[in-house]
Design a protein around this motif. Structure first.
Motif, PDB file in Angstrom:
ATOM      1  N   VAL A   1       0.450  -1.105  -0.459  1.00  0.00           N
ATOM      2  CA  VAL A   1      -0.471  -0.155   0.305  1.00  0.00           C
ATOM      3  C   VAL A   1       0.825   1.027  -0.395  1.00  0.00           C
ATOM      4  O   VAL A   1       0.619   1.541  -0.982  1.00  0.00           O
ATOM      5  N   HIS A   2       2.489   1.372   0.992  1.00  0.00           N
ATOM      6  CA  HIS A   2       2.994   2.137   0.874  1.00  0.00           C
ATOM      7  C   HIS A   2       3.795   2.315  -0.249  1.00  0.00           C
ATOM      8  O   HIS A   2       3.185   3.294  -1.040  1.00  0.00           O
TER       9      HIS A   2
ATOM     10  N   ASN B   1       0.905   3.476  -3.435  1.00  0.00           N
ATOM     11  CA  ASN B   1       0.864   5.019  -3.183  1.00  0.00           C
ATOM     12  C   ASN B   1       1.807   5.728  -3.853  1.00  0.00           C
ATOM     13  O   ASN B   1       1.435   7.126  -4.481  1.00  0.00           O
TER      14      ASN B   1
ATOM     15  N   ARG C   1       2.392   6.054  -7.305  1.00  0.00           N
ATOM     16  CA  ARG C   1       1.639   6.381  -8.205  1.00  0.00           C
ATOM     17  C   ARG C   1       1.529   8.562  -8.152  1.00  0.00           C
ATOM     18  O   ARG C   1       1.741   8.886  -9.411  1.00  0.00           O
ATOM     19  N   LYS C   2       1.952   8.199  -6.669  1.00  0.00           N
ATOM     20  CA  LYS C   2       2.203  10.254  -7.045  1.00  0.00           C
ATOM     21  C   LYS C   2       2.756  10.698  -8.157  1.00  0.00           C
ATOM     22  O   LYS C   2       3.043  11.671  -8.408  1.00  0.00           O
TER      23      LYS C   2
ATOM     24  N   LYS D   1      -4.791   0.644 -11.128  1.00  0.00           N
ATOM     25  CA  LYS D   1      -4.446   1.143  -9.379  1.00  0.00           C
ATOM     26  C   LYS D   1      -4.760   0.078  -8.603  1.00  0.00           C
ATOM     27  O   LYS D   1      -4.585  -0.109  -7.267  1.00  0.00           O
TER      28      LYS D   1
ATOM     29  N   ASN E   1      -2.846  -3.275  -6.866  1.00  0.00           N
ATOM     30  CA  ASN E   1      -1.351  -3.305  -6.418  1.00  0.00           C
ATOM     31  C   ASN E   1      -0.815  -5.949  -6.368  1.00  0.00           C
ATOM     32  O   ASN E   1      -1.221  -5.611  -5.562  1.00  0.00           O
TER      33      ASN E   1
ATOM     34  N   GLY F   1       6.915   7.009   2.382  1.00  0.00           N
ATOM     35  CA  GLY F   1       4.843   6.470   2.346  1.00  0.00           C
ATOM     36  C   GLY F   1       4.779   6.444   4.154  1.00  0.00           C
ATOM     37  O   GLY F   1       4.167   6.453   4.825  1.00  0.00           O
TER      38      GLY F   1
END
Length: 252
Positions: free
Chosen positions: A199-200, A203, A206-207, A214, A216, A247
């Motif tokens: 998740v970390h 995210n 993506r930034k 979208k 993982n 993250g």
């Protein structure tokens, strides 16, 4: 941000987080407790297997695993008694329970007795390390086992990003000269490794436009891998420190 600016930014973050201070709050501290090669391999594998959820709980439960094996993981794997296995059955970490722990001890013994150990299996020639992880899972579960235990080793060929096992491979293969990743496996080049996608890191990626997908999953991992290889083809997974650090520690 241009690609060169992005690389400079991420390289600075790698320098910041690929540092011995990282160890004290990370499950990688578990294999660092040992000096013999096989103990490091097995301690790392088991710690990585339960590396999801609260990090303090992961570390505490990984330490319990080592205690239950008498702080001699390789010796326990190779020469345990039935009574010793029974002592594992009360262990629990989220959905990984004592029966799974017993199954993993038996699977590891099978890998060492019949397939020349963990490094030998992960060094096999395959198109990618993700294919090798899939093959490892098949070999690990060749012996009789509980079906429920299979879920604790991800299979990239079934669409998984296999975060925990990719993290384990980073620990074993990368020699970062910083004292964090252990780098005890010399038969695998770091260029073949994949980033532990969670998740970390997802995210943050993506930034930074390193990832557009979208979910993982395995397709996202392939996309991220390619973009990280463009930044450093020889050591792409060093950027795991940057993505994870941004993250978790910086809330980027």
């Amino acid at each position: 941000m241009t690609q060169s600016e992005l690389k400079e930014f991420l390289d600075e973050k790698v320098e910041l987080y690929n540092h011995p201070n990282f160890i004290e709050s990370d499950p990688i501290q578990i294999p660092h407790q040992f000096s013999s090669r096989e103990d490091i391999e097995i301690a790392g594998f088991l710690a990585a297997t339960i590396a999801w959820g609260n990090r303090k709980m992961i570390i505490n439960n990984a330490k319990k695993m080592m205690d239950l094996m008498g702080s001699s993981p390789y010796d326990f794997v190779m020469s345990h008694s039935d009574i010793q296995l029974e002592s594992l059955e009360n262990f629990v970490h989220r959905t990984f329970n004592g029966k799974d722990f017993v199954g993993f001890i038996k699977g590891l013994q099978h890998i060492y007795k019949n397939h020349n150990g963990l490094e030998a299996v992960f060094s096999r020639e395959n198109p990618t390390m993700q294919h090798t992880i899939s093959e490892f899972k098949q070999l690990f579960f060749e012996i009789p086992h509980l079906a429920r235990t299979e879920k604790h080793i991800s299979d990239p060929m079934n669409g998984s990003a296999a975060k925990r096992i990719n993290m384990y491979l980073r620990w074993m293969v990368r020699n970062d000269n910083k004292g964090v990743d252990l780098g005890i496996w010399k038969s695998i080049t770091p260029s073949k490794l994949s980033c532990p996608l969670d998740v970390h890191s997802g995210n943050v990626a993506r930034k930074l436009l390193l990832l557009t997908r979208k979910q993982n999953d395995a397709k996202a991992l392939a996309e991220l891998d390619q973009n990280l290889r463009n930044l450093d083809p020889n050591d792409p997974v060093k950027y795991d420190f940057a993505l994870f650090g941004l993250g978790v520690f910086e809330g980027f």
